[in-house]
Design a protein around this motif. Structure first.
Motif, PDB file in Angstrom:
ATOM      1  N   ASP A 296       0.787  -1.164  -0.227  1.00  0.00           N
ATOM      2  CA  ASP A 296      -0.109   0.030   0.077  1.00  0.00           C
ATOM      3  C   ASP A 296       0.956   0.974  -0.053  1.00  0.00           C
ATOM      4  O   ASP A 296       0.793   2.075  -0.164  1.00  0.00           O
ATOM      5  N   VAL A 297       1.968   0.937   0.577  1.00  0.00           N
ATOM      6  CA  VAL A 297       3.229   2.420   1.394  1.00  0.00           C
ATOM      7  C   VAL A 297       3.886   2.516  -0.581  1.00  0.00           C
ATOM      8  O   VAL A 297       3.367   4.185  -1.119  1.00  0.00           O
ATOM      9  N   VAL A 298       3.787   1.777  -1.565  1.00  0.00           N
ATOM     10  CA  VAL A 298       4.696   1.624  -2.791  1.00  0.00           C
ATOM     11  C   VAL A 298       3.152   2.249  -3.568  1.00  0.00           C
ATOM     12  O   VAL A 298       3.456   2.741  -4.357  1.00  0.00           O
ATOM     13  N   GLN A 299       1.925   1.873  -3.357  1.00  0.00           N
ATOM     14  CA  GLN A 299       0.903   2.336  -4.213  1.00  0.00           C
ATOM     15  C   GLN A 299       0.782   3.781  -4.457  1.00  0.00           C
ATOM     16  O   GLN A 299       0.880   4.787  -4.908  1.00  0.00           O
ATOM     17  N   LYS A 300       0.451   4.353  -2.867  1.00  0.00           N
ATOM     18  CA  LYS A 300       0.920   5.323  -2.302  1.00  0.00           C
ATOM     19  C   LYS A 300       2.352   6.518  -3.368  1.00  0.00           C
ATOM     20  O   LYS A 300       1.968   7.472  -3.814  1.00  0.00           O
ATOM     21  N   LEU A 301       3.087   5.959  -3.335  1.00  0.00           N
ATOM     22  CA  LEU A 301       4.498   6.795  -3.933  1.00  0.00           C
ATOM     23  C   LEU A 301       3.947   6.413  -5.165  1.00  0.00           C
ATOM     24  O   LEU A 301       4.987   7.790  -5.983  1.00  0.00           O
ATOM     25  N   ASP A 302       3.750   6.033  -5.894  1.00  0.00           N
ATOM     26  CA  ASP A 302       3.696   5.611  -7.578  1.00  0.00           C
ATOM     27  C   ASP A 302       2.582   7.095  -7.808  1.00  0.00           C
ATOM     28  O   ASP A 302       2.824   7.811  -8.473  1.00  0.00           O
ATOM     29  N   ALA A 303       0.797   7.068  -6.059  1.00  0.00           N
ATOM     30  CA  ALA A 303       0.907   8.539  -6.804  1.00  0.00           C
ATOM     31  C   ALA A 303       1.208   9.739  -6.704  1.00  0.00           C
ATOM     32  O   ALA A 303       1.085  10.848  -7.626  1.00  0.00           O
ATOM     33  N   VAL A 304       2.076   9.684  -5.025  1.00  0.00           N
ATOM     34  CA  VAL A 304       3.192  10.735  -5.019  1.00  0.00           C
ATOM     35  C   VAL A 304       4.171  11.022  -6.193  1.00  0.00           C
ATOM     36  O   VAL A 304       3.991  12.126  -6.941  1.00  0.00           O
ATOM     37  N   LYS A 305       4.738   9.911  -7.635  1.00  0.00           N
ATOM     38  CA  LYS A 305       5.360  10.313  -8.187  1.00  0.00           C
ATOM     39  C   LYS A 305       4.812  10.742  -9.817  1.00  0.00           C
ATOM     40  O   LYS A 305       5.454  11.941  -9.777  1.00  0.00           O
ATOM     41  N   SER A 306       3.971  10.640  -9.619  1.00  0.00           N
ATOM     42  CA  SER A 306       3.371  10.792 -10.918  1.00  0.00           C
ATOM     43  C   SER A 306       2.984  11.922 -11.409  1.00  0.00           C
ATOM     44  O   SER A 306       2.940  13.271 -11.597  1.00  0.00           O
ATOM     45  N   GLN A 307       1.933  12.729  -9.447  1.00  0.00           N
ATOM     46  CA  GLN A 307       1.949  14.074  -9.413  1.00  0.00           C
ATOM     47  C   GLN A 307       3.193  14.801  -9.512  1.00  0.00           C
ATOM     48  O   GLN A 307       3.139  16.122  -9.406  1.00  0.00           O
ATOM     49  N   ASN A 308       4.531  14.393  -8.974  1.00  0.00           N
ATOM     50  CA  ASN A 308       5.333  15.548  -8.912  1.00  0.00           C
ATOM     51  C   ASN A 308       6.634  14.900 -10.282  1.00  0.00           C
ATOM     52  O   ASN A 308       7.387  16.180  -9.640  1.00  0.00           O
TER      53      ASN A 308
END
Length: 479
Positions: free
Chosen positions: A366-378
């Motif tokens: 779940d942490v990895v999934q959220k990091l992927d979203a943060v990566k795309s946003q930034n």
């Protein structure tokens, strides 16, 4: 082996397979998986055996928890067979051999160390092989068995350097046991020693080429610190739990009533006590990790089995033997059941203090999934890490490129990375060392923290920074 015993061992093996497939990796397992991607004759922390074991498993089952662990789990079956036959050879009693095999598999130490993929896994197997070859030597009197002893010793040294204590124990056995002293005048033990050295040579050469890195790391722990008794009690408590208390009591009863003219009794005591003496000495000034004595469990299991069937206990030993014999297997079985239930289901609500959840990558996907979203946003191109645990976990569970800064000595087989564009720095809050990475960039912006959860309870908090301004200069390594 009687069918009920075989069925019990089969159930325990099946549980190990199931847990190996379902449980997320520990940080150390993921770290050793990174080693397996760059096979070498040595690594900073340990010799290379675990890397090759993991590489074999993942070549068959891919990048999965099961692939990482299957090699060690299969070794647990071989180790069980060696423990069984060693007990049979030393005592001539199949009932004792059956008990030894079951005791070995019911100890928490075996449950953990023959499931998780760490250097302890091949070391336990090679220690059992070393014990077995010496037992066969004592049984047959055939000097050729020294060559098998040398092979087991060499493979043990490629697993962990603490195998040296078993070699010291074998020497004690030759000197202290009158029937075995004749071998000191024979060329066979020395031939076995040469063979062990030749097997170990690749790791020696690797260390010579890398500043003796592994030797400095491992033997640097021997340095003296301030004397303290607290580590002694911690060590005793940890081993009582991991060996399971009543199996440990039975084993110690047998190992403290040694007949030097009994080859089997003398062999077990000689192999066991040098290691224990060192661990107690180490515990006078520093912590002894609970897993360090794991390679003694095959010896302890055979000793416990011998004590279980011994009837002539006297004095204070009689009630200790009586109650330990009654409680050893039931208590061990309960502890193993609780361990599996907690690891798989989290039945005891420890919350953030849950030791198994923190040890394993529970909630990390779940942490990895959220990091992927943060990566795309930034618009980030990679993830920067600065501790080996986060590096290893994210390398295994995340599809994003991972770059480690600050511990280049851990990644001697990998190449320096060149970073262009914004990246994310990620670390558990208690290991936040983003300043290590900022030097490669012009600015750092802290983003919202991401929690690692089990059943809705945070067991770890990960800080996230957006780093920008990198100009493509070398910074860190890609493990």
């Amino acid at each position: 082996m009687k069918s009920p015993l075989f069925a019990g061992l089969l159930v325990l093996f099946a549980l190990r397979l199931l847990a190996g497939a379902l449980l997320p990796l520990s940080a150390d397992e993921a770290y050793y998986w990174l080693w397996a991607r760059h096979l070498a004759a040595g690594y900073f922390d340990h010799p290379p055996a675990i890397a090759y074991l993991i590489a074999a498993g993942t070549s068959l089952f891919g990048q999965s928890e099961f692939g990482v662990r299957i090699g060690g789990i299969l070794l647990s079956a071989l180790t069980t067979a060696l423990v069984w036959d060693t007990a049979r050879v030393l005592t001539g009693d199949q009932k004792i051999a059956n008990f030894a095999a079951l005791a070995f598999n019911l100890s928490l130490m075996t449950t953990v160390e023959m499931l998780v993929a760490t250097p302890d896994t091949p070391q336990m197997a090679t220690a059992a092989a070393f014990f077995w070859t010496l037992a066969k030597l004592a049984e047959t009197g055939n000097g050729r068995w020294w060559l098998a002893v040398g092979i087991a010793a060499g493979l043990g040294l490629l697993s962990k350097y603490s195998t040296l204590f078993l070699g010291a124990g074998a020497l004690v056995w030759l000197i202290a046991s009158p029937p075995m002293r004749r071998w000191l005048a024979s060329p066979w033990p020395y031939a076995g020693g040469v063979l062990a050295f030749l097997i170990f040579t690749p790791n020696l050469l690797w260390n010579a080429q890398h500043g003796w890195a592994t030797f400095a790391f491992q033997f640097g722990r021997i340095g003296a610190h301030q004397l303290s008794a607290k580590y002694i009690f911690e060590f005793i408590g940890a081993e009582a739990l991991l060996a399971t208390p009543f199996l440990l009591a039975l084993g110690l009863l047998a190992l403290t009533t040694t007949n030097r003219r009994d080859k089997g009794s003398a062999l077990m005591a000689s192999l066991f006590w040098p290691s224990v003496a060192y661990f107690f000495l180490h515990a006078l000034h520093d912590r002894v990790q609970g897993n360090w004595p794991c390679y003694l469990i095959p010896i302890l299991s055979v000793a416990a089995a011998k004590a279980f069937f011994q009837q002539n206990w006297t004095g204070w030993r009689a009630p200790v033997a009586k109650w330990s014999a009654r409680l050893a297997l039931p208590v061990a079985a309960v502890l193993v059941f609780i361990g599996y239930a907690q690891a798989l289901l989290g039945v005891i609500p420890f919350g953030r203090k849950d030791p198994l959840a923190r040890l394993l990558a529970v909630g990390l996907p779940d942490v990895v999934q959220k990091l992927d979203a943060v990566k795309s946003q930034n618009g980030a191109s990679a993830i920067i890490t600065s501790d080996y645990a986060t590096t290893a976990w994210l390398s295994f569970y995340s599809p994003l490129p991972i770059i480690h800064v600050g511990e280049d000595y851990r990644w001697l087989q990998s190449q320096p990375a060149r970073i262009i564009g914004p990246v994310l720095y990620v670390a558990e809050d208690r290991r936040d060392l983003h300043d290590r990475a900022v030097s490669c960039f012009g600015k750092a912006e802290q983003l919202p923290t991401i929690d690692r959860l089990r059943k809705g309870v945070a067991i770890a908090h990960y800080v996230v920074y957006r780093l920008d301004g990198g100009a493509g200069q070398p910074c860190g390594r890609m493990p």
